[in-house]
Design a protein around this motif. Sequence first.
Motif, PDB file in Angstrom:
ATOM      1  N   HIS A 101     -22.679 -30.257  47.875  1.00 58.64           N
ATOM      2  CA  HIS A 101     -21.613 -30.354  48.882  1.00 58.64           C
ATOM      3  C   HIS A 101     -20.248 -30.069  48.263  1.00 58.64           C
ATOM      4  O   HIS A 101     -19.378 -29.484  48.929  1.00 58.64           O
ATOM      5  CB  HIS A 101     -21.631 -31.739  49.512  1.00 58.64           C
ATOM      6  N   VAL A 102     -20.056 -30.467  47.010  1.00 59.24           N
ATOM      7  CA  VAL A 102     -18.807 -30.118  46.325  1.00 59.24           C
ATOM      8  C   VAL A 102     -18.640 -28.600  46.277  1.00 59.24           C
ATOM      9  O   VAL A 102     -17.559 -28.060  46.549  1.00 59.24           O
ATOM     10  CB  VAL A 102     -18.785 -30.700  44.893  1.00 59.24           C
ATOM     11  N   GLN A 103     -19.716 -27.891  45.941  1.00 58.74           N
ATOM     12  CA  GLN A 103     -19.660 -26.434  45.897  1.00 58.74           C
ATOM     13  C   GLN A 103     -19.363 -25.854  47.274  1.00 58.74           C
ATOM     14  O   GLN A 103     -18.620 -24.873  47.414  1.00 58.74           O
ATOM     15  CB  GLN A 103     -20.970 -25.886  45.347  1.00 58.74           C
ATOM     16  N   GLU A 104     -19.941 -26.465  48.326  1.00 58.77           N
ATOM     17  CA  GLU A 104     -19.686 -25.985  49.685  1.00 58.77           C
ATOM     18  C   GLU A 104     -18.221 -26.160  50.058  1.00 58.77           C
ATOM     19  O   GLU A 104     -17.606 -25.273  50.655  1.00 58.77           O
ATOM     20  CB  GLU A 104     -20.579 -26.741  50.670  1.00 58.77           C
ATOM     21  N   ILE A 105     -17.650 -27.315  49.691  1.00 57.50           N
ATOM     22  CA  ILE A 105     -16.237 -27.546  49.977  1.00 57.50           C
ATOM     23  C   ILE A 105     -15.362 -26.557  49.209  1.00 57.50           C
ATOM     24  O   ILE A 105     -14.372 -26.031  49.744  1.00 57.50           O
ATOM     25  CB  ILE A 105     -15.848 -28.998  49.631  1.00 57.50           C
ATOM     26  N   GLU A 106     -15.705 -26.292  47.947  1.00 58.78           N
ATOM     27  CA  GLU A 106     -14.913 -25.351  47.148  1.00 58.78           C
ATOM     28  C   GLU A 106     -14.936 -23.949  47.761  1.00 58.78           C
ATOM     29  O   GLU A 106     -13.930 -23.240  47.768  1.00 58.78           O
ATOM     30  CB  GLU A 106     -15.433 -25.326  45.713  1.00 58.78           C
ATOM     31  N   LYS A 107     -16.104 -23.542  48.275  1.00 56.02           N
ATOM     32  CA  LYS A 107     -16.188 -22.241  48.940  1.00 56.02           C
ATOM     33  C   LYS A 107     -15.323 -22.233  50.206  1.00 56.02           C
ATOM     34  O   LYS A 107     -14.618 -21.265  50.485  1.00 56.02           O
ATOM     35  CB  LYS A 107     -17.641 -21.927  49.289  1.00 56.02           C
ATOM     36  N   ALA A 145      -9.878 -31.496  53.210  1.00 54.45           N
ATOM     37  CA  ALA A 145     -11.139 -31.114  52.566  1.00 54.45           C
ATOM     38  C   ALA A 145     -11.075 -31.390  51.066  1.00 54.45           C
ATOM     39  O   ALA A 145     -12.070 -31.791  50.449  1.00 54.45           O
ATOM     40  CB  ALA A 145     -11.444 -29.635  52.824  1.00 54.45           C
ATOM     41  N   GLU A 146      -9.884 -31.191  50.486  1.00 58.84           N
ATOM     42  CA  GLU A 146      -9.692 -31.496  49.064  1.00 58.84           C
ATOM     43  C   GLU A 146      -9.901 -32.984  48.791  1.00 58.84           C
ATOM     44  O   GLU A 146     -10.500 -33.375  47.789  1.00 58.84           O
ATOM     45  CB  GLU A 146      -8.280 -31.096  48.625  1.00 58.84           C
ATOM     46  N   ASP A 147      -9.390 -33.832  49.702  1.00 57.21           N
ATOM     47  CA  ASP A 147      -9.591 -35.273  49.542  1.00 57.21           C
ATOM     48  C   ASP A 147     -11.082 -35.612  49.520  1.00 57.21           C
ATOM     49  O   ASP A 147     -11.536 -36.458  48.736  1.00 57.21           O
ATOM     50  CB  ASP A 147      -8.911 -36.038  50.681  1.00 57.21           C
ATOM     51  N   ALA A 148     -11.844 -34.943  50.390  1.00 57.05           N
ATOM     52  CA  ALA A 148     -13.294 -35.185  50.441  1.00 57.05           C
ATOM     53  C   ALA A 148     -13.952 -34.744  49.140  1.00 57.05           C
ATOM     54  O   ALA A 148     -14.837 -35.423  48.607  1.00 57.05           O
ATOM     55  CB  ALA A 148     -13.904 -34.440  51.623  1.00 57.05           C
ATOM     56  N   ARG A 149     -13.519 -33.586  48.595  1.00 53.74           N
ATOM     57  CA  ARG A 149     -14.090 -33.076  47.345  1.00 53.74           C
ATOM     58  C   ARG A 149     -13.821 -34.039  46.198  1.00 53.74           C
ATOM     59  O   ARG A 149     -14.734 -34.379  45.411  1.00 53.74           O
ATOM     60  CB  ARG A 149     -13.487 -31.704  47.024  1.00 53.74           C
ATOM     61  N   VAL A 150     -12.588 -34.506  46.099  1.00 51.72           N
ATOM     62  CA  VAL A 150     -12.215 -35.408  45.017  1.00 51.72           C
ATOM     63  C   VAL A 150     -12.966 -36.737  45.136  1.00 51.72           C
ATOM     64  O   VAL A 150     -13.440 -37.291  44.137  1.00 51.72           O
ATOM     65  CB  VAL A 150     -10.688 -35.641  45.011  1.00 51.72           C
ATOM     66  N   ALA A 151     -13.083 -37.248  46.356  1.00 52.01           N
ATOM     67  CA  ALA A 151     -13.802 -38.508  46.556  1.00 52.01           C
ATOM     68  C   ALA A 151     -15.261 -38.385  46.129  1.00 52.01           C
ATOM     69  O   ALA A 151     -15.823 -39.295  45.511  1.00 52.01           O
ATOM     70  CB  ALA A 151     -13.720 -38.931  48.022  1.00 52.01           C
ATOM     71  N   LEU A 153     -16.500 -36.263  43.864  1.00 49.65           N
ATOM     72  CA  LEU A 153     -16.563 -36.163  42.409  1.00 49.65           C
ATOM     73  C   LEU A 153     -16.349 -37.516  41.742  1.00 49.65           C
ATOM     74  O   LEU A 153     -17.052 -37.882  40.797  1.00 49.65           O
ATOM     75  CB  LEU A 153     -15.527 -35.154  41.909  1.00 49.65           C
ATOM     76  N   LYS A 154     -15.395 -38.277  42.246  1.00 50.01           N
ATOM     77  CA  LYS A 154     -15.133 -39.592  41.659  1.00 50.01           C
ATOM     78  C   LYS A 154     -16.302 -40.538  41.870  1.00 50.01           C
ATOM     79  O   LYS A 154     -16.566 -41.403  41.034  1.00 50.01           O
ATOM     80  CB  LYS A 154     -13.846 -40.175  42.234  1.00 50.01           C
ATOM     81  N   SER A 155     -17.020 -40.374  42.994  1.00 46.90           N
ATOM     82  CA  SER A 155     -18.197 -41.221  43.228  1.00 46.90           C
ATOM     83  C   SER A 155     -19.309 -40.918  42.234  1.00 46.90           C
ATOM     84  O   SER A 155     -20.226 -41.715  42.068  1.00 46.90           O
ATOM     85  CB  SER A 155     -18.716 -41.019  44.658  1.00 46.90           C
ATOM     86  N   MET A 156     -19.230 -39.742  41.566  1.00 48.32           N
ATOM     87  CA  MET A 156     -20.216 -39.377  40.551  1.00 48.32           C
ATOM     88  C   MET A 156     -19.693 -39.659  39.140  1.00 48.32           C
ATOM     89  O   MET A 156     -20.277 -39.228  38.152  1.00 48.32           O
ATOM     90  CB  MET A 156     -20.594 -37.898  40.678  1.00 48.32           C
ATOM     91  N   GLY A 157     -18.529 -40.335  39.041  1.00 43.08           N
ATOM     92  CA  GLY A 157     -17.975 -40.656  37.731  1.00 43.08           C
ATOM     93  C   GLY A 157     -17.219 -39.508  37.107  1.00 43.08           C
ATOM     94  O   GLY A 157     -17.029 -39.473  35.895  1.00 43.08           O
ATOM     95  N   ILE A 158     -16.779 -38.545  37.927  1.00 43.05           N
ATOM     96  CA  ILE A 158     -16.072 -37.365  37.417  1.00 43.05           C
ATOM     97  C   ILE A 158     -14.598 -37.464  37.778  1.00 43.05           C
ATOM     98  O   ILE A 158     -14.246 -37.624  38.953  1.00 43.05           O
ATOM     99  CB  ILE A 158     -16.674 -36.071  37.992  1.00 43.05           C
ATOM    100  N   ASN A 159     -13.740 -37.389  36.783  1.00 41.37           N
ATOM    101  CA  ASN A 159     -12.305 -37.475  37.005  1.00 41.37           C
ATOM    102  C   ASN A 159     -11.824 -36.186  37.647  1.00 41.37           C
ATOM    103  O   ASN A 159     -11.887 -35.118  37.036  1.00 41.37           O
ATOM    104  CB  ASN A 159     -11.590 -37.712  35.670  1.00 41.37           C
TER     105      ASN A 159
END
Length: 652
Positions: A101-107, A145-151, A153-159
């Motif tokens: 889903h992160v990749q989908e948001i980035e696209k 959409a950026e807020d969703a992407r960051v959230a 990533l952070k839920s996976m322990g990624i800064n």
Amino acid sequence: MAKSFKELGKKAESLIEQGHEADKKVSSCQARVASSSSRVAAARRQLAAASETDDEGRPKGNVEQARAQLGVAQNQLAASQRALASAKEEANRVRQQKNAHVQEIEKHNAVERSNIEKLRRLQSSAFAADSAGLTAGMADRLNQAEDARVALLKSMGINATAEYVTVGADVASRIAWSGGGFSAIDTSGQIMSYRGGSGEGMTPGGSVPTPIGGALSSNGAGSNWGSGNTDSTNQPVNTEKSLLGSKWFGKNADRKQQKVSTIDFNGITLENNGMAGDKYFVKGSNYERFSHFWKNYSQYSHDESNYSTTVNSRDIEGIYINNNEAKDSHLFWNRGMVYPEDSEIYFSRIAAHIPEVRQRLNSGESIDSIRSNPELAACYDSYFDTPIEVYKIDDYYYFAGSGRHRCMAAQKLGLDMPVKVIGQYTSNISTLSDTHDFETLSVYMGAKHGVRLDSSIGNLEIGTVKQALSGLESVVSEYPDVGVLLKDGITSKSGVMSCTGSKLSFNPDYFSDLNTLKSTCLTQSKMHHWIPNASPQSIGVHEAAHGVEWAIIQANPNYSSREERVIAWNNCSEAKKIVLEACNRVKQTTYGAGKTNSELISSISSYAATTCSEAMAEAFADVSANGDNANPLSKEIKRCTQALMRMYKGGF
């Protein structure tokens, strides 16, 4: 059909909640396993007490009742272990969905940025008023959409840092990607990230996360540097130092994937990729390399062997299961028969005693004494007296054909187990140039360096990956300790390429297309943000040089604990010694006379000026790319590095 930003946000929220629930279930199952293990230990003690005899040789307690209680406790433990395996599988599935889903948001955001740029061009036309309104609305949606992407990533322990679009007087300078993106945090530590230099018409942004203990920071040409957030846990862990460039999206190769069938076999993954008709194979830690061996047997030479050793059960490949067995686990484990106890539970229980039997044997206890316990006797007879036979292939093992149930039971538990090696196969792929696809590259990296390549690297352009690996190999040949530390090759978005010391990571946005990566290198070199003549090879050298720094820290006898070594790594202590000594020496030459340390270091590249660690890595890359024409300080840094390593190892 493209999804709206609301749909993207809702799905992100759902996945975050699913991940939270999955993690809670894993924690709960882990507690159950611990509790069940305690009950098994208590039941064993009760059985031992009941089995003690009086003066007339009669048991002091009810042995049968104690055995029954032990059996119940062991069955509960096996059930809780299966539940834990299932919970971990679910947590992993959710994480994979988050990544997708992160990749989908980035696209989605890449398309929106392009649309905003098109609208910006209308602002000088008669449609300026309309385009301004549309641009503002589109920017707001993109930022959500950026807020969703960051959230996610952070839920996976990624800064992660949001790449917001702001709409103002100079829209062009604010919609371009500002460099860096997010920096993946490896489980072994956090990273120091490097953002690429800004291009013409682009406003740089973002910051450099400082490592634990602090790091140097300075204003690079065309870059706005600052200090970012650090990991609040502040644990003594290894820090990743990664090479990041501006995120110009590379081409993703549209590769045909071979059709495969995968089955979750009660905690063990089975796969049929067509290499043996309708047969499935248990997918262990070296499955891709085994698949290459199976299909390319002629690339290996064979020698007879006859010795016993202990290996991790998951390093054994080639356990086959036919189609009917794969679809019915009960058929496989029980062979269509009805037993008093399910065979899967029985074998798992017996396998669980392997560590205890090994410990007792190693302590000198007699076999008769061990076998006096029925459970330990069954384990000894199954695993030690008649060990499973295997062939060794480079640094992993190939199942020789007898003992599938015993081996798979040990694999489910991830245990080390005794085996008898009856033959050895050695790869004939001896150099990097001998590789021509992912499978041969995987075989080579495993045999040569003990590095396991993740299958996702197979989606990259292998020629591009090989160029970076050739740079890494040139450093490993000079500093073999660096190669010892490397264990895995993966793909991630943590930069163009990164190295934690144990993991080497490739960004698909660059390593899917050689021209994209070469163009990035050319642009960054022209801006003096990277060293002159930067290339895929020099990127590999740069990352390997971080490994050299860690190897030097390991070699320094003054560090008495891992914590001290990690502090030295985070503070760039050894790199500072090297770089400052090199600066002092260069100042004594005509080239360096009258120059400050900052001027000398910046002359290598603007990125070299960020920390001494990066100055050291850029110096290695510079000497590799430019030879005698490299910056004088770069050459001196390499000489000082060699001298310091020799000193720590007692060379002088």
